[in-house]
Motif scaffolding. Sequence first.
Motif, PDB file in Angstrom:
ATOM      1  N   PHE A   1     -18.970   2.512   0.515  1.00 52.18           N
ATOM      2  CA  PHE A   1     -19.199   3.925   0.202  1.00 52.18           C
ATOM      3  C   PHE A   1     -18.670   4.827   1.314  1.00 52.18           C
ATOM      4  CE2 PHE A   1     -21.955   7.744   0.325  1.00 52.18           C
ATOM      5  CZ  PHE A   1     -21.707   8.238  -0.945  1.00 52.18           C
ATOM      6  N   GLU A   2     -18.911   4.447   2.538  1.00 47.02           N
ATOM      7  CA  GLU A   2     -18.431   5.223   3.677  1.00 47.02           C
ATOM      8  C   GLU A   2     -16.911   5.313   3.672  1.00 47.02           C
ATOM      9  OE1 GLU A   2     -18.699   7.614   7.023  1.00 47.02           O
ATOM     10  OE2 GLU A   2     -20.340   6.883   5.746  1.00 47.02           O
ATOM     11  N   ALA A   3     -16.252   4.197   3.298  1.00 49.42           N
ATOM     12  CA  ALA A   3     -14.789   4.159   3.277  1.00 49.42           C
ATOM     13  C   ALA A   3     -14.214   5.042   2.171  1.00 49.42           C
ATOM     14  CB  ALA A   3     -14.317   2.721   3.088  1.00 49.42           C
ATOM     15  N   CYS A   4     -14.950   5.211   1.076  1.00 51.08           N
ATOM     16  CA  CYS A   4     -14.421   5.921  -0.096  1.00 51.08           C
ATOM     17  C   CYS A   4     -15.026   7.305  -0.331  1.00 51.08           C
ATOM     18  CB  CYS A   4     -14.656   5.076  -1.350  1.00 51.08           C
ATOM     19  SG  CYS A   4     -13.744   3.526  -1.421  1.00 51.08           S
ATOM     20  N   LYS A   5     -15.991   7.698   0.443  1.00 51.90           N
ATOM     21  CA  LYS A   5     -16.762   8.906   0.113  1.00 51.90           C
ATOM     22  C   LYS A   5     -15.910  10.171   0.015  1.00 51.90           C
ATOM     23  CE  LYS A   5     -18.197  10.017   4.873  1.00 51.90           C
ATOM     24  NZ  LYS A   5     -19.357  10.190   5.779  1.00 51.90           N
ATOM     25  N   ASP A   6     -14.805  10.232   0.745  1.00 55.62           N
ATOM     26  CA  ASP A   6     -13.950  11.428   0.711  1.00 55.62           C
ATOM     27  C   ASP A   6     -12.789  11.289  -0.266  1.00 55.62           C
ATOM     28  OD1 ASP A   6     -15.508  12.743   2.644  1.00 55.62           O
ATOM     29  OD2 ASP A   6     -14.433  11.751   4.277  1.00 55.62           O
ATOM     30  N   ASP A   7     -12.644  10.114  -0.886  1.00 58.22           N
ATOM     31  CA  ASP A   7     -11.655   9.930  -1.944  1.00 58.22           C
ATOM     32  C   ASP A   7     -12.223  10.492  -3.244  1.00 58.22           C
ATOM     33  OD1 ASP A   7      -9.328   7.772  -1.046  1.00 58.22           O
ATOM     34  OD2 ASP A   7     -11.166   7.593   0.116  1.00 58.22           O
ATOM     35  N   SER A   8     -11.389  10.584  -4.265  1.00 56.62           N
ATOM     36  CA  SER A   8     -11.834  11.182  -5.525  1.00 56.62           C
ATOM     37  C   SER A   8     -11.705  10.206  -6.685  1.00 56.62           C
ATOM     38  CB  SER A   8     -11.024  12.440  -5.830  1.00 56.62           C
ATOM     39  OG  SER A   8     -11.298  13.457  -4.880  1.00 56.62           O
TER      40      SER A   8
ATOM     41  N   LEU B   1      -5.598   6.392  -3.161  1.00 60.74           N
ATOM     42  CA  LEU B   1      -6.776   6.051  -2.373  1.00 60.74           C
ATOM     43  C   LEU B   1      -6.418   5.995  -0.894  1.00 60.74           C
ATOM     44  CD1 LEU B   1      -8.306   3.119  -4.488  1.00 60.74           C
ATOM     45  CD2 LEU B   1      -9.013   5.519  -4.485  1.00 60.74           C
ATOM     46  N   SER B   2      -7.359   6.369  -0.058  1.00 64.33           N
ATOM     47  CA  SER B   2      -7.156   6.204   1.379  1.00 64.33           C
ATOM     48  C   SER B   2      -7.035   4.717   1.681  1.00 64.33           C
ATOM     49  CB  SER B   2      -8.338   6.803   2.149  1.00 64.33           C
ATOM     50  OG  SER B   2      -9.529   6.091   1.851  1.00 64.33           O
ATOM     51  N   LYS B   3      -6.432   4.376   2.791  1.00 57.82           N
ATOM     52  CA  LYS B   3      -6.232   2.967   3.136  1.00 57.82           C
ATOM     53  C   LYS B   3      -7.566   2.224   3.221  1.00 57.82           C
ATOM     54  CE  LYS B   3      -3.627  -0.559   4.420  1.00 57.82           C
ATOM     55  NZ  LYS B   3      -4.670  -1.574   4.697  1.00 57.82           N
ATOM     56  N   SER B   4      -8.580   2.853   3.818  1.00 59.94           N
ATOM     57  CA  SER B   4      -9.872   2.182   3.973  1.00 59.94           C
ATOM     58  C   SER B   4     -10.535   1.956   2.624  1.00 59.94           C
ATOM     59  CB  SER B   4     -10.795   2.989   4.892  1.00 59.94           C
ATOM     60  OG  SER B   4     -10.987   4.306   4.389  1.00 59.94           O
ATOM     61  N   CYS B   5     -10.455   2.927   1.728  1.00 63.07           N
ATOM     62  CA  CYS B   5     -11.033   2.780   0.398  1.00 63.07           C
ATOM     63  C   CYS B   5     -10.257   1.747  -0.406  1.00 63.07           C
ATOM     64  CB  CYS B   5     -11.039   4.128  -0.316  1.00 63.07           C
ATOM     65  SG  CYS B   5     -11.853   4.119  -1.935  1.00 63.07           S
ATOM     66  N   GLU B   6      -8.956   1.789  -0.293  1.00 69.66           N
ATOM     67  CA  GLU B   6      -8.114   0.823  -0.999  1.00 69.66           C
ATOM     68  C   GLU B   6      -8.443  -0.609  -0.572  1.00 69.66           C
ATOM     69  OE1 GLU B   6      -3.587   1.209  -1.830  1.00 69.66           O
ATOM     70  OE2 GLU B   6      -3.762  -0.036  -0.028  1.00 69.66           O
ATOM     71  N   ASP B   7      -8.684  -0.812   0.709  1.00 67.89           N
ATOM     72  CA  ASP B   7      -8.984  -2.154   1.208  1.00 67.89           C
ATOM     73  C   ASP B   7     -10.244  -2.724   0.552  1.00 67.89           C
ATOM     74  OD1 ASP B   7      -6.768  -2.217   2.827  1.00 67.89           O
ATOM     75  OD2 ASP B   7      -7.842  -1.691   4.668  1.00 67.89           O
TER      76      ASP B   7
ATOM     77  N   SER C   1       0.842  -1.194   0.000  1.00 71.29           N
ATOM     78  CA  SER C   1       0.000   0.000   0.000  1.00 71.29           C
ATOM     79  C   SER C   1       0.885   1.254   0.000  1.00 71.29           C
ATOM     80  CB  SER C   1      -0.899  -0.007   1.241  1.00 71.29           C
ATOM     81  OG  SER C   1      -1.779   1.079   1.241  1.00 71.29           O
ATOM     82  N   PRO C   2       0.551   2.250  -0.822  1.00 71.83           N
ATOM     83  CA  PRO C   2      -0.627   2.294  -1.690  1.00 71.83           C
ATOM     84  C   PRO C   2      -0.440   1.478  -2.971  1.00 71.83           C
ATOM     85  CG  PRO C   2       0.660   4.286  -1.981  1.00 71.83           C
ATOM     86  CD  PRO C   2       1.320   3.523  -0.870  1.00 71.83           C
ATOM     87  N   VAL C   3      -1.553   0.919  -3.460  1.00 75.48           N
ATOM     88  CA  VAL C   3      -1.545   0.228  -4.743  1.00 75.48           C
ATOM     89  C   VAL C   3      -1.524   1.295  -5.836  1.00 75.48           C
ATOM     90  CG1 VAL C   3      -2.838  -1.278  -6.299  1.00 75.48           C
ATOM     91  CG2 VAL C   3      -2.793  -1.763  -3.836  1.00 75.48           C
ATOM     92  N   ILE C   4      -0.547   1.216  -6.709  1.00 76.57           N
ATOM     93  CA  ILE C   4      -0.437   2.185  -7.804  1.00 76.57           C
ATOM     94  C   ILE C   4      -1.278   1.750  -9.003  1.00 76.57           C
ATOM     95  CG2 ILE C   4       1.126   3.410  -9.368  1.00 76.57           C
ATOM     96  CD1 ILE C   4       1.492   4.046  -6.371  1.00 76.57           C
ATOM     97  N   LYS C   5      -1.082   0.505  -9.416  1.00 77.08           N
ATOM     98  CA  LYS C   5      -1.854  -0.005 -10.544  1.00 77.08           C
ATOM     99  C   LYS C   5      -1.965  -1.515 -10.472  1.00 77.08           C
ATOM    100  CE  LYS C   5       1.960  -0.557 -13.860  1.00 77.08           C
ATOM    101  NZ  LYS C   5       2.411  -0.306 -15.251  1.00 77.08           N
ATOM    102  N   VAL C   6      -2.971  -2.051 -11.157  1.00 77.06           N
ATOM    103  CA  VAL C   6      -3.153  -3.491 -11.316  1.00 77.06           C
ATOM    104  C   VAL C   6      -3.159  -3.745 -12.818  1.00 77.06           C
ATOM    105  CG1 VAL C   6      -4.674  -5.460 -10.946  1.00 77.06           C
ATOM    106  CG2 VAL C   6      -4.445  -3.704  -9.174  1.00 77.06           C
ATOM    107  N   ASN C   7      -2.176  -4.514 -13.269  1.00 77.65           N
ATOM    108  CA  ASN C   7      -1.905  -4.634 -14.703  1.00 77.65           C
ATOM    109  C   ASN C   7      -1.689  -3.223 -15.263  1.00 77.65           C
ATOM    110  OD1 ASN C   7      -2.110  -7.372 -14.348  1.00 77.65           O
ATOM    111  ND2 ASN C   7      -4.097  -7.575 -15.343  1.00 77.65           N
TER     112      ASN C   7
END
Length: 238
Positions: free
Chosen positions: A124-131, A77-83, A61-67
């Motif tokens: 949604f709660e984990a990611c709501k403040d991410d963009s 991404l925030s850690k919670s959103c990334e999870d 973490s953080p994950v930059i890309k997948v493939n």
Amino acid sequence: MLRFAVTIFTVITSSTCQKYGCLEGDTHKLKPSPEPDMHECTLYSESSCCYANFTEQLAHSPVIKVNNSYWNRCGQLSKSCEDFTKKIECFYRCSPHAARWIHPSYTAAIQSVPLCKSFCDDWFEACKDDSTCVHNWLTDWEWNESGENRCKNKCIPYSEMYANGTDMCQNMWGESFKVSESSCLCLQMNKKDMMAVKHLLSESSEESSSISSSEEQACQKKLLKFEKMQGEEGEDTR
């Protein structure tokens, strides 16, 4: 007790695999098999449709890309959103159950996988403040000559892109997921899914789009027994 739970999971997984195999994506195996050295997605290590080396991309973490798909086009991404994003990626790439919901027109894709509303609300709660700059992560990117994703529109918070968890779950991956009317016959991307999968694979569940009260009650009872067996209610596993 835990050994018994693992046995249940193995039996369910085995019957699912025999019937469905794996999706036909670029990182999928032909058939699921054990992957004891997985770096992430260990929920599926007993029987996985992805190879262990694929999960190296998700291990740090953080994950930059997948493939070639970048996750950070609007910032990390925030850690919670990334999870939560990892849970979805792990399910699609590695779950031996994903092919139960194979898309009828595209064998590398899934369609209408039933997610629990509580899972979607928590996501949604984990990611709501991410963009993010895309509403549908499958179709709304601009792809360059190298096959890398780029934003076509400006970055806005998830809370502006999606109205709530249901809206996000049913749109972020196109037709891949739906929010279930059941609180038990649905997936949460954790060990509890083995109970839901057992019922979702039954003949009655496959043939009917509606959920009977008897199916719901049977699932709830077995879920309660399973939680007691585990001795660790609410503990998620990636």
